[in-house]
Design a protein around this motif. Sequence first.
Motif, PDB file in Angstrom:
ATOM      1  N   LYS A 122       9.668 -25.601 -29.766  1.00 17.81           N
ATOM      2  CA  LYS A 122       9.440 -24.552 -28.758  1.00 17.81           C
ATOM      3  C   LYS A 122      10.469 -23.422 -28.824  1.00 17.81           C
ATOM      4  CE  LYS A 122       7.110 -27.759 -25.772  1.00 17.81           C
ATOM      5  NZ  LYS A 122       5.863 -27.635 -25.052  1.00 17.81           N
ATOM      6  N   ILE A 178      12.220 -23.627 -14.998  1.00 21.68           N
ATOM      7  CA  ILE A 178      11.822 -24.913 -15.568  1.00 21.68           C
ATOM      8  C   ILE A 178      12.697 -25.181 -16.792  1.00 21.68           C
ATOM      9  CG2 ILE A 178       9.897 -23.842 -16.838  1.00 21.68           C
ATOM     10  CD1 ILE A 178       8.331 -26.510 -16.445  1.00 21.68           C
ATOM     11  N   LYS A 202      12.928 -27.070 -20.238  1.00 18.28           N
ATOM     12  CA  LYS A 202      11.975 -27.639 -21.186  1.00 18.28           C
ATOM     13  C   LYS A 202      12.669 -28.079 -22.464  1.00 18.28           C
ATOM     14  CE  LYS A 202       7.848 -25.545 -21.382  1.00 18.28           C
ATOM     15  NZ  LYS A 202       6.859 -24.417 -21.358  1.00 18.28           N
ATOM     16  N   GLY A 262       9.545 -30.945 -26.963  1.00 18.94           N
ATOM     17  CA  GLY A 262       8.670 -31.565 -25.956  1.00 18.94           C
ATOM     18  C   GLY A 262       7.195 -31.553 -26.322  1.00 18.94           C
ATOM     19  N   GLY A 320       3.825 -33.078 -21.868  1.00 22.72           N
ATOM     20  CA  GLY A 320       4.422 -32.941 -20.542  1.00 22.72           C
ATOM     21  C   GLY A 320       5.767 -33.639 -20.394  1.00 22.72           C
ATOM     22  N   GLU A 329      13.478 -21.524 -18.618  1.00 20.03           N
ATOM     23  CA  GLU A 329      12.667 -20.316 -18.466  1.00 20.03           C
ATOM     24  C   GLU A 329      12.136 -20.220 -17.043  1.00 20.03           C
ATOM     25  OE1 GLU A 329       9.679 -20.802 -21.557  1.00 20.03           O
ATOM     26  OE2 GLU A 329       8.320 -21.850 -20.217  1.00 20.03           O
ATOM     27  N   LYS A 330      11.616 -19.057 -16.707  1.00 21.49           N
ATOM     28  CA  LYS A 330      11.043 -18.809 -15.383  1.00 21.49           C
ATOM     29  C   LYS A 330       9.900 -19.797 -15.132  1.00 21.49           C
ATOM     30  CE  LYS A 330      10.370 -16.441 -11.629  1.00 21.49           C
ATOM     31  NZ  LYS A 330      11.378 -16.722 -10.583  1.00 21.49           N
ATOM     32  N   LEU A 384       6.450 -20.419 -13.167  1.00 16.66           N
ATOM     33  CA  LEU A 384       5.382 -19.712 -12.451  1.00 16.66           C
ATOM     34  C   LEU A 384       4.688 -20.690 -11.519  1.00 16.66           C
ATOM     35  CD1 LEU A 384       3.080 -17.545 -14.739  1.00 16.66           C
ATOM     36  CD2 LEU A 384       4.605 -16.794 -12.921  1.00 16.66           C
ATOM     37  N   HIS A 415      -2.573 -31.935 -16.050  1.00 16.03           N
ATOM     38  CA  HIS A 415      -2.369 -31.214 -17.315  1.00 16.03           C
ATOM     39  C   HIS A 415      -3.406 -31.546 -18.378  1.00 16.03           C
ATOM     40  CE1 HIS A 415       1.192 -29.482 -15.736  1.00 16.03           C
ATOM     41  NE2 HIS A 415       1.881 -30.606 -15.717  1.00 16.03           N
ATOM     42  N   GLU A 417      -1.165 -20.701 -26.585  1.00 12.17           N
ATOM     43  CA  GLU A 417      -1.449 -20.934 -25.162  1.00 12.17           C
ATOM     44  C   GLU A 417      -0.537 -20.092 -24.282  1.00 12.17           C
ATOM     45  OE1 GLU A 417      -3.150 -25.467 -25.042  1.00 12.17           O
ATOM     46  OE2 GLU A 417      -1.037 -25.215 -24.534  1.00 12.17           O
ATOM     47  N   LEU A 464       0.298 -18.852 -19.950  1.00 15.08           N
ATOM     48  CA  LEU A 464      -0.021 -18.829 -18.528  1.00 15.08           C
ATOM     49  C   LEU A 464      -0.192 -17.358 -18.159  1.00 15.08           C
ATOM     50  CD1 LEU A 464       2.340 -21.466 -16.832  1.00 15.08           C
ATOM     51  CD2 LEU A 464      -0.075 -21.693 -17.475  1.00 15.08           C
ATOM     52  N   LEU A 520       3.093 -20.297 -23.608  1.00 19.47           N
ATOM     53  CA  LEU A 520       3.535 -21.666 -23.353  1.00 19.47           C
ATOM     54  C   LEU A 520       3.937 -22.337 -24.657  1.00 19.47           C
ATOM     55  CD1 LEU A 520       0.948 -23.340 -20.948  1.00 19.47           C
ATOM     56  CD2 LEU A 520       3.384 -23.043 -20.524  1.00 19.47           C
ATOM     57  N   GLU A 521       2.998 -22.383 -25.586  1.00 22.10           N
ATOM     58  CA  GLU A 521       3.258 -23.041 -26.868  1.00 22.10           C
ATOM     59  C   GLU A 521       2.130 -22.717 -27.834  1.00 22.10           C
ATOM     60  OE1 GLU A 521       3.034 -27.290 -26.858  1.00 22.10           O
ATOM     61  OE2 GLU A 521       1.301 -27.357 -25.545  1.00 22.10           O
ATOM     62  N   ILE A 571      -3.978 -23.408 -12.015  1.00 20.04           N
ATOM     63  CA  ILE A 571      -4.042 -24.705 -12.709  1.00 20.04           C
ATOM     64  C   ILE A 571      -3.980 -25.919 -11.780  1.00 20.04           C
ATOM     65  CG2 ILE A 571      -3.335 -24.036 -15.047  1.00 20.04           C
ATOM     66  CD1 ILE A 571      -0.493 -24.615 -14.330  1.00 20.04           C
TER      67      ILE A 571
END
Length: 454
Positions: A116, A156, A158, A162, A165, A200-201, A203, A235, A275, A277, A287-288, A438
């Motif tokens: 990531k 968050i 991460k 990862g 989840g 990271e931020k 949401l 998820h 992907e 958000l 996201l990834e 989501i």
Amino acid sequence: MFNRILIANRGEIALRIIRAARELGCRTVCVFSEADRDGPWLEQADQTICIGPGPSTESYLRIDRIISAAETSHADAIHPGYGFLAENAEFAGVCRDCNIEFIGPSPEAMALLGDKISCKRMAREAGTPIFPGSEDAIEDPDEAIEVARGIGFPVIVKASAGGGGRGMRIARTDEELVEGIRAASQEAAAAFGNGAVYVEKFLEQARHVEVQCLGDTHGNAVHLYNRDCTSQRRHQKLIEEGPAPGVDPKIRDEVCESAAALIRNAGYAGAATVEFLMDRDQQFYMLEVNTRVQVEHPVTEAITGVDIVKETICVAAGAPLSISQEDVEIRGHAIECRVNAEDPDRGFMPQPGLVESFQAPGGFGVRVDTHVRPGYRIPPNYDSMIGKLIVHGRDRADAIARMRSAIDEFRVGPIRTTLPLHHRLLGARPFVDHDFDIHWVERFLESPQAAPAS
Ligand code: ADP
């Protein structure tokens, strides 16, 4: 073109790959576990090879057994499908060492985008929108606090390695952040052998929107527009649709082009999904990247007419993409419902066992990708998805009506499936108005009256 393709997967995706391979004139070898001995898809393969007992750690995840099956059957390529070894760079590397073409990206491109932190770095360079946050792995908690205060809580934590989840912690205060870094790093080190984490931020409310891309070994990459996969539970995606509704075409095109640029810069060959958000102001944050064909690829096939699985095979055989960006156009709207053998009324309890009746719907604009037929026994060992129902309509309202009608026609018994739940979700206001995020399905499951039927 390949002579013989070995399929290192099972179920509907194995069948999907067999069909594509056959159209291209390739022979197919399907490996299977003892639990899948009676899998109906195996009848469609030219050759089948048992690679071990039911548990996937002793069969579908055994690189050594899959490679020996490929060697004994003289397969010149392996298609991994999704799940199992599809995003395992070691497996892609072993295939290359054994002179077997891995139908997917190179191990290098897979590792670059699969990590990531390095993926985020590449995205920044390609102009793909990312979450504000730390640029690299967090080395000490004070640095993380500084980053978090700069972008504002919640954040968050991460794990760079990862997946599924794991290795994620949400933090709303300095204390939670320090604890989150420790916990996420420990979890990631144990699960993935790499404890690197970043911040990271976070949401609170967002939609999941993703971009389907294809790349080849000649430096070309295109996007096939986007899909919305906001309807999820824990998820896990339940309903996917394309194009993502309510996204300004100019923003959509910019984000899609930036996703294709990322894939191109990574020297990526095959199918990839970037992907994101998306918040209420249509700001996108990556996201990834998923470095494989996805469950929901038929949505994009329906609206673009591009056979994604065939492209992955041709690209791996060295051909350039059969399409250029100008050729890609969106026609109508498509929706996919995942048919899971689970009982939504009893906590989504898995429903293995005998499928006595199974009558799939048909008609104009209806596609069913499934390996199930009456008399099939669902083994308890694997994912509960037993098929996918995909519809294509003139527009979104047309597609929703077609999907609800197709669900009415679909008969499965005595095992329970998610089909009745899909029918309700498709009629609920948040879905119909695509005014959702989501967590909307989870809220709906808790109190359906809070989301009235339209
Ligand atoms: P994994 O590889 O473990 O699936 P992802 O990066 O795809 O991890 O994130 C999994 C899920 O976690 C996302 O679908 C989203 O629901 C949530 N998530 C991840 N990052 C954020 C974020 N910055 N803000 C809000 N939710 C997030």
